[in-house]
Design a protein around this motif. Structure first.
Motif, short mmCIF file in Angstrom:
data_model
loop_
_atom_site.label_atom_id
_atom_site.label_comp_id
_atom_site.label_asym_id
_atom_site.label_seq_id
_atom_site.Cartn_x
_atom_site.Cartn_y
_atom_site.Cartn_z
N GLY A 42 72.25 -80.80 49.91
CA GLY A 42 71.65 -80.79 51.23
C GLY A 42 72.56 -81.06 52.40
O GLY A 42 72.27 -80.64 53.50
N GLY A 43 73.65 -81.74 52.20
CA GLY A 43 74.60 -81.96 53.27
C GLY A 43 74.02 -82.61 54.51
O GLY A 43 74.44 -82.30 55.63
N ALA A 44 73.04 -83.49 54.34
CA ALA A 44 72.43 -84.15 55.50
C ALA A 44 73.52 -84.82 56.32
O ALA A 44 74.40 -85.50 55.81
N GLY A 45 73.47 -84.60 57.61
CA GLY A 45 74.44 -85.19 58.51
C GLY A 45 75.69 -84.36 58.70
O GLY A 45 76.51 -84.67 59.57
N LEU A 46 75.86 -83.30 57.91
CA LEU A 46 77.01 -82.43 58.08
C LEU A 46 76.60 -81.16 58.82
O LEU A 46 75.48 -80.67 58.65
N PRO A 47 77.50 -80.61 59.62
CA PRO A 47 77.18 -79.37 60.34
C PRO A 47 76.78 -78.25 59.37
O PRO A 47 77.42 -78.05 58.34
#
Length: 144
Positions: A42-47
């Motif tokens: 999910g890469g939450a917090g990453l562009p």
């Protein structure tokens, strides 16, 4: 050109298209896991919210559908209905992807992209080769 189904039917069809946990994404994740990679989702917090985040290797992986991200391959065709709408939407997706990749690289992340056409419709051995090649790129460029 008019659509051959009603707006309600089209809406129902479009709502069933998944953005997460697609078959292609699951195949990439399972393949990387089998090769010993551990990742976050999910890469939450990453562009751009990457599909797969490999913190140890400081690498992110996007698993892109060829239609939604305007890939120049046999799977992409411009829709015949509402062409102005689709062109605007798909070009905006592509521009957003470009900005996200730039931001990720600025933050020190390596970025890999797996395209739907690299796996869909190919025999299992060829699909495995794509995942092996991805794993090699991650290992060569990563820190771990």
């Amino acid at each position: 050109m008019a659509d051959i189904i009603s707006p309600e039917q089209r809406s129902a069809l479009m709502s069933r298209i998944r953005g997460k946990n697609t078959g292609i994404e699951l195949e990439v994740r399972k393949g990387l896991h089998a090769l010993g990679f551990r990742y976050r989702l999910g890469g939450a917090g990453l562009p751009g919210r990457p599909d797969i985040v490999l913190p140890r290797h400081r690498t992110v992986v996007f698993v892109h559908g060829c239609f939604w991200h305007l890939h120049d391959c046999h799977l992409f065709r411009w829709p015949k209905s509402r062409p102005e709408f689709w062109k605007k939407k798909i070009i905006a997706n592509q521009e957003r992807d470009r900005r996200s990749v730039g931001k990720l690289k600025d933050q020190g992340w390596k970025v890999e992209t797996v395209w739907e056409c690299e796996l869909r419709g190919h025999p299992p051995a060829q699909r495995a080769e794509v995942i092996l090649a991805l794993a090699e790129r991650i290992r060569k460029r990563g820190f771990g």
